[in-house]
Design a protein around this motif. Structure first.
Motif, PDB file in Angstrom:
ATOM      1  N   GLY A  56     -13.852   2.386   9.284  1.00  0.00           N
ATOM      2  CA  GLY A  56     -12.450   2.212   8.956  1.00  0.00           C
ATOM      3  C   GLY A  56     -11.535   2.198  10.150  1.00  0.00           C
ATOM      4  O   GLY A  56     -10.529   1.479  10.168  1.00  0.00           O
ATOM      5  N   SER A  57     -11.836   3.002  11.170  1.00  0.00           N
ATOM      6  CA  SER A  57     -10.963   3.068  12.342  1.00  0.00           C
ATOM      7  C   SER A  57     -10.826   1.702  13.012  1.00  0.00           C
ATOM      8  O   SER A  57      -9.741   1.328  13.469  1.00  0.00           O
ATOM      9  N   ASN A  58     -11.924   0.969  13.089  1.00  0.00           N
ATOM     10  CA  ASN A  58     -11.873  -0.337  13.735  1.00  0.00           C
ATOM     11  C   ASN A  58     -10.986  -1.321  12.981  1.00  0.00           C
ATOM     12  O   ASN A  58     -10.252  -2.101  13.595  1.00  0.00           O
ATOM     13  N   PHE A  79      -5.846   7.623   9.991  1.00  0.00           N
ATOM     14  CA  PHE A  79      -5.922   6.168   9.954  1.00  0.00           C
ATOM     15  C   PHE A  79      -6.948   5.617  10.941  1.00  0.00           C
ATOM     16  O   PHE A  79      -7.571   4.597  10.676  1.00  0.00           O
ATOM     17  N   SER A  80      -7.105   6.264  12.084  1.00  0.00           N
ATOM     18  CA  SER A  80      -8.019   5.736  13.085  1.00  0.00           C
ATOM     19  C   SER A  80      -8.310   6.795  14.142  1.00  0.00           C
ATOM     20  O   SER A  80      -7.475   7.668  14.399  1.00  0.00           O
ATOM     21  N   TRP A  87      -3.743   5.023  19.426  1.00  0.00           N
ATOM     22  CA  TRP A  87      -2.443   4.697  18.809  1.00  0.00           C
ATOM     23  C   TRP A  87      -2.131   5.626  17.637  1.00  0.00           C
ATOM     24  O   TRP A  87      -0.973   5.941  17.379  1.00  0.00           O
ATOM     25  N   PHE A  88      -3.200   6.115  16.944  1.00  0.00           N
ATOM     26  CA  PHE A  88      -2.949   7.033  15.834  1.00  0.00           C
ATOM     27  C   PHE A  88      -3.241   8.485  16.182  1.00  0.00           C
ATOM     28  O   PHE A  88      -2.434   9.371  15.901  1.00  0.00           O
ATOM     29  N   ALA A 100     -16.720  -2.021   6.429  1.00  0.00           N
ATOM     30  CA  ALA A 100     -15.267  -1.933   6.336  1.00  0.00           C
ATOM     31  C   ALA A 100     -14.715  -3.343   6.497  1.00  0.00           C
ATOM     32  O   ALA A 100     -15.415  -4.252   6.945  1.00  0.00           O
ATOM     33  N   ALA A 101     -13.455  -3.512   6.124  1.00  0.00           N
ATOM     34  CA  ALA A 101     -12.877  -4.853   6.190  1.00  0.00           C
ATOM     35  C   ALA A 101     -11.376  -4.776   6.422  1.00  0.00           C
ATOM     36  O   ALA A 101     -10.707  -3.871   5.927  1.00  0.00           O
ATOM     37  N   VAL A 102     -10.872  -5.732   7.183  1.00  0.00           N
ATOM     38  CA  VAL A 102      -9.433  -5.977   7.244  1.00  0.00           C
ATOM     39  C   VAL A 102      -9.229  -7.361   6.650  1.00  0.00           C
ATOM     40  O   VAL A 102      -9.954  -8.313   6.985  1.00  0.00           O
ATOM     41  N   ALA A 103      -8.283  -7.464   5.746  1.00  0.00           N
ATOM     42  CA  ALA A 103      -8.042  -8.727   5.050  1.00  0.00           C
ATOM     43  C   ALA A 103      -6.544  -8.924   4.899  1.00  0.00           C
ATOM     44  O   ALA A 103      -5.746  -8.012   5.105  1.00  0.00           O
ATOM     45  N   GLY A 104      -6.164 -10.139   4.520  1.00  0.00           N
ATOM     46  CA  GLY A 104      -4.755 -10.399   4.303  1.00  0.00           C
ATOM     47  C   GLY A 104      -4.444 -11.870   4.191  1.00  0.00           C
ATOM     48  O   GLY A 104      -5.338 -12.721   4.062  1.00  0.00           O
ATOM     49  N   LYS A 105      -3.167 -12.160   4.242  1.00  0.00           N
ATOM     50  CA  LYS A 105      -2.702 -13.536   4.149  1.00  0.00           C
ATOM     51  C   LYS A 105      -3.191 -14.342   5.358  1.00  0.00           C
ATOM     52  O   LYS A 105      -3.224 -13.844   6.481  1.00  0.00           O
ATOM     53  N   ARG A 106      -3.528 -15.588   5.098  1.00  0.00           N
ATOM     54  CA  ARG A 106      -4.015 -16.473   6.158  1.00  0.00           C
ATOM     55  C   ARG A 106      -3.016 -16.576   7.304  1.00  0.00           C
ATOM     56  O   ARG A 106      -3.396 -16.619   8.480  1.00  0.00           O
ATOM     57  N   GLU A 107      -1.748 -16.607   6.976  1.00  0.00           N
ATOM     58  CA  GLU A 107      -0.708 -16.745   7.993  1.00  0.00           C
ATOM     59  C   GLU A 107      -0.844 -15.680   9.075  1.00  0.00           C
ATOM     60  O   GLU A 107      -0.595 -15.957  10.258  1.00  0.00           O
ATOM     61  N   TYR A 108      -1.234 -14.477   8.680  1.00  0.00           N
ATOM     62  CA  TYR A 108      -1.339 -13.367   9.628  1.00  0.00           C
ATOM     63  C   TYR A 108      -2.754 -13.235  10.190  1.00  0.00           C
ATOM     64  O   TYR A 108      -2.941 -13.029  11.400  1.00  0.00           O
TER      65      TYR A 108
END
Length: 457
Positions: free
Chosen positions: A120-122, A149-150, A154-155, A286-294
């Protein structure tokens, strides 16, 4: 018993000799468990774990909330084994990598692109980087009530554990209060045009309900029903007005509150989101996902675009974990695992609360939060939260064969497990009541548990 205690001490010493902290997650450390907790666990199956001497415990830790179906589920394991037999990790992206990415994007409405990793940290750090890369801004805002969060600077620099942390890195993180939109607005006012994103868990045992009393239960009444915009909607509006990205950390809520995450449960779509833990029923994913724009700031197929070195992990596309995710998510969907978690949690809450009242402990053992995210609070004779009493309760539950450092539920928790838990709690509450009269020290076998985030050992 002396032999068992001595063996436990020897195992702990061996662990600390070769592993800083004695485990690879601080939440698994000795200081998070009572003295009679097993130093090592040998295996798990369903809702149970076994120690190195073969003793069985009903488990509510569920591998730090990463198991939602049950330990060693045959179906999930079979999928992972098949992927292992096909190579584990290949020289180029694998078919299962594509299928897993498409599956996540099909499941979660706000997910149009995804990058996988092993922890998750990554991915939370990657989400922060995406927000900074897209906006060209400096700051990420996080709520002080959400503990982790990580492990990145930074956290971690915002916690009491600052040794080895670069201060100028942690200075890029600003802290506000969950459920207090004015505290977040104040950060935007103090740093106009400088905030790249706001990262938060959608809910913990504390929900975004504006009154703090909404106890909507899945599946009949998902979401908040107080008639006013909840905190998440207010944050969504605030980030949009200020051109900052909204990031939901769904490590714990994802695939628990709802198959589509707490974002769907509360009806708020973030710009970016992170998942882990329950994704693959305990497999490292783990995964980071979101709108294509970002998300496409990390792409390589947009000619002339400045590059963002987002996530580059040899094992991010490991086939075993991705195959486990595909099967686990299918089970979660077809068997409505979140509905079971809500229902079992409600029964557990009602049973424990009734038992506490029977023992005169209604004001000293309290269950907070909605049924899917229960948190038990232990109070001493003076009515304030007590680490000693929490340790004592956990100690006495272990004595009865129940490992309950916190409450994390799985599909494998059923009627038999509920009965075992309540019988164990009945005995634990007897000792709890005595400790309120003559003090917990007379009943504890060792030191009280400690906060993970503290400046010194």
């Amino acid at each position: 018993m002396l032999k068992n205690k001595t063996d436990n001490q020897n195992l702990r010493q061996r662990l600390h000799n070769v592993i800083p902290g004695g485990a690879h997650t601080y939440s698994r450390g000795d200081d998070q468990f009572p003295e009679n907790a097993p130093a090592l666990l040998d295996r798990g199956k369903g809702a149970y774990v076994w120690d190195t001497e073969g003793r069985r415990y009903l488990d509510y830790g569920m591998a730090l909330r990463s198991v939602t179906i049950g330990y060693a589920d045959d179906r999930v394991n079979a999928a992972a084994l098949d992927a292992m037999n096909r190579g584990v990790g290949l020289t180029r992206a694998s078919m299962v990598e594509l299928e897993a990415a498409e599956r996540l994007c099909d499941l979660i409405p706000g997910a149009e692109m995804v990058k996988f990793a092993k922890n998750g940290s990554n991915v939370t750090t990657a989400a922060a980087k995406i927000a900074r890369a897209y906006t060209g801004r400096r700051y990420i805002c996080v709520p002080r009530q959400h503990p982790f969060f990580s492990f990145d600077d930074w956290f971690i620099g915002t916690t009491p554990v600052k040794r080895g942390v670069l201060a100028d890195h942690s200075a890029t993180t600003l802290v506000f209060d969950y459920n207090d939109i004015a505290s977040l607005q104040a950060l935007f006012d103090a740093h106009p045009g400088e905030i790249a994103g706001v990262m938060l868990e959608p809910a913990t045992h504390i929900t975004p309900c504006p009154t703090g009393t909404c106890q909507a239960e899945w599946p009949e009444k998902p979401g908040c029903h107080c008639g006013a915009p909840d905190f998440l909607h207010l944050v969504r509006d605030l980030t949009r007005r200020n051109d900052a990205l909204l990031i939901f950390d769904e490590m714990i809520t994802g695939f628990r509150w709802h198959l589509k995450g707490a974002q769907h449960f509360f009806g708020v779509e973030p710009d970016l989101m992170t998942f882990g833990k329950a994704m693959a029923n305990g497999f490292a994913l783990a995964a980071v996902a979101g709108k294509r724009e970002y998300m496409q700031v990390g792409s390589i197929d947009v000619p002339g675009m400045e590059r963002t070195f987002l996530l580059s992990s040899t094992h991010g596309g490991e086939m075993t974990a991705l195959a486990a995710f595909l099967t686990a998510s299918r089970i979660c969907e077809e068997e409505d695992v979140p509905a079971h978690l809500w229902a079992y949690g409600a029964s557990l809450r009602d049973g424990l609360s009734a038992l506490a009242a029977d023992h005169g402990l209604a004001d000293h053992f309290v269950l907070e939060g909605p049924a899917v995210a229960l948190n038990y609070v232990t109070r001493g004779a003076d009515g304030t939260p007590s680490a000693e009493m929490r340790t004592l309760f956990s100690q006495e539950m272990i004595r009865q064969g129940v490992l309950i450092p916190w409450i994390s539920l799985a599909q494998a928790h059923g009627a038999e497990e509920l009965d075992l838990t309540l019988r164990a709690a009945d005995k634990a509450f007897e000792i709890y009541a005595k400790a309120l009269e003559d003090g917990p020290a007379a009943h504890l076998n060792g030191p009280a548990v400690k906060p993970v985030f503290r400046p010194t050992n």
